[in-house]
Design a protein around this motif. Structure first.
Motif, PDB file in Angstrom:
ATOM      1  N   TYR A  71       0.863  -1.295  -0.271  1.00  0.00           N
ATOM      2  CA  TYR A  71      -0.113   0.018  -0.023  1.00  0.00           C
ATOM      3  C   TYR A  71       0.836   1.295  -0.123  1.00  0.00           C
ATOM      4  N   PHE A  72       2.064   1.395   0.442  1.00  0.00           N
ATOM      5  CA  PHE A  72       2.854   2.280   0.360  1.00  0.00           C
ATOM      6  C   PHE A  72       4.187   2.614  -0.147  1.00  0.00           C
ATOM      7  N   HIS A  73       5.136   1.610   0.021  1.00  0.00           N
ATOM      8  CA  HIS A  73       6.380   1.574  -0.248  1.00  0.00           C
ATOM      9  C   HIS A  73       6.718   1.798  -1.806  1.00  0.00           C
ATOM     10  N   TRP A  74       5.973   0.884  -2.608  1.00  0.00           N
ATOM     11  CA  TRP A  74       6.205   0.925  -4.172  1.00  0.00           C
ATOM     12  C   TRP A  74       5.736   2.199  -4.757  1.00  0.00           C
ATOM     13  N   TRP A  75       4.401   2.651  -4.320  1.00  0.00           N
ATOM     14  CA  TRP A  75       4.229   3.705  -5.359  1.00  0.00           C
ATOM     15  C   TRP A  75       4.643   5.171  -4.997  1.00  0.00           C
ATOM     16  N   LEU A  76       4.691   5.217  -3.531  1.00  0.00           N
ATOM     17  CA  LEU A  76       5.637   6.335  -3.076  1.00  0.00           C
ATOM     18  C   LEU A  76       7.020   6.593  -3.596  1.00  0.00           C
ATOM     19  N   TYR A 115      14.685  17.311  -6.736  1.00  0.00           N
ATOM     20  CA  TYR A 115      15.286  16.365  -6.008  1.00  0.00           C
ATOM     21  C   TYR A 115      15.050  16.330  -4.309  1.00  0.00           C
ATOM     22  N   GLY A 116      14.992  17.826  -3.922  1.00  0.00           N
ATOM     23  CA  GLY A 116      14.574  17.873  -2.539  1.00  0.00           C
ATOM     24  C   GLY A 116      13.365  17.298  -2.077  1.00  0.00           C
ATOM     25  N   ILE A 117      12.156  17.374  -2.934  1.00  0.00           N
ATOM     26  CA  ILE A 117      11.002  16.616  -2.455  1.00  0.00           C
ATOM     27  C   ILE A 117      10.924  15.108  -2.516  1.00  0.00           C
ATOM     28  N   GLY A 118      11.870  14.610  -3.696  1.00  0.00           N
ATOM     29  CA  GLY A 118      11.817  13.315  -3.885  1.00  0.00           C
ATOM     30  C   GLY A 118      12.727  12.651  -2.787  1.00  0.00           C
ATOM     31  N   LEU A 119      13.873  13.349  -2.002  1.00  0.00           N
ATOM     32  CA  LEU A 119      14.532  12.842  -1.130  1.00  0.00           C
ATOM     33  C   LEU A 119      13.667  12.589   0.179  1.00  0.00           C
ATOM     34  N   PHE A 120      12.786  13.795   0.384  1.00  0.00           N
ATOM     35  CA  PHE A 120      11.983  13.903   1.413  1.00  0.00           C
ATOM     36  C   PHE A 120      11.200  12.729   1.719  1.00  0.00           C
ATOM     37  N   ILE A 121      10.486  12.285   0.357  1.00  0.00           N
ATOM     38  CA  ILE A 121       9.634  11.115   0.317  1.00  0.00           C
ATOM     39  C   ILE A 121      10.393   9.818   0.598  1.00  0.00           C
ATOM     40  N   ILE A 122      11.574   9.801   0.024  1.00  0.00           N
ATOM     41  CA  ILE A 122      12.251   8.526   0.150  1.00  0.00           C
ATOM     42  C   ILE A 122      12.789   8.398   1.700  1.00  0.00           C
ATOM     43  N   LEU A 123      13.325   9.409   2.081  1.00  0.00           N
ATOM     44  CA  LEU A 123      13.549   9.298   3.558  1.00  0.00           C
ATOM     45  C   LEU A 123      12.383   8.957   4.472  1.00  0.00           C
TER      46      LEU A 123
END
Ligand code: HEM
Length: 153
Positions: free
Chosen positions: A91-96, A128-136
């Motif tokens: 439900y979360f990991h793959w699509w985020l 990249y900042g928003i992407g990094l925030f989501i990944i973290l």
């Protein structure tokens, strides 16, 4: 199958550090240059290597999710029988993580077409900042109870 699963699982887990270091380095440089009056060089190497690392991570993740991992599509989640680990991955990991990859890819390709002073650097910093925030937020860290099987590796 077991050896392949363990190998890909550990590669996917360990590569998180490469992804994080490259993204932080690319963002740090973009932030430090965003007001310096330079044009973003079309193919900035740090941004490129960050992009490649995220794409490799996406491919490994897809292989885990679709074929190898018991927490991916193989898990019987909709039956409410699925474990909370399987629910998290389905439900979360793959699509985020895919969303973060898309943002980073869009940022990279937008920035290289921006010839005005400073603008491309700002684009890299924001996307990249928003992407990094989501990944973290979405990495299954060992301190998220129960989600991690590999730990810090
Ligand atoms: C930048 C992107 C990504 C990062 C940083 C990342 C990070 C991680 C980490 C650190 C783990 C290991 C957790 C542990 O057991 O301790 C993991 C597991 C997993 N990831 Fe990702 N991931 C990313 C993208 C994806 C994508 C796009 C998918 C699916 C399409 C995916 C599918 C999975 C699956 C299924 C597992 C569980 C593997 C298992 O233990 O069976 N990941 N991810």
């Amino acid at each position: 199958m077991g050896v392949l699963y363990t190998a890909v699982q550990h590669a996917h887990s360990g590569l998180r550090w490469v992804v994080l270091i490259l993204l932080i380095a690319a963002i740090g440089r973009a932030l430090s240059r965003r007001g310096g009056g330079t044009v973003y060089p079309g193919k900035d190497k740090l941004a490129l290597f960050g992009l490649i690392s995220v794409h490799v991570q996406l491919l490994l993740g897809l292989v885990l999710y679709l074929w190898l991992s018991p927490y991916g599509v193989a898990a019987d989640v909709p039956d409410a029988e699925g474990t909370s680990v399987a629910r998290y991955y389905n439900y979360f990991h793959w699509w985020l993580m895919i969303l973060a990859t898309i943002l980073i890819t869009v940022g990279y390709s937008k920035a290289k077409r921006q010839a005005e002073l400073n603008v491309g650097w700002k684009t890299i910093a924001v996307f990249y900042g928003i992407g990094l925030f989501i990944i973290l937020a979405v990495i299954p860290w060992p301190f998220y109870p129960g989600l991690s099987s590999v730990g810090w590796g």
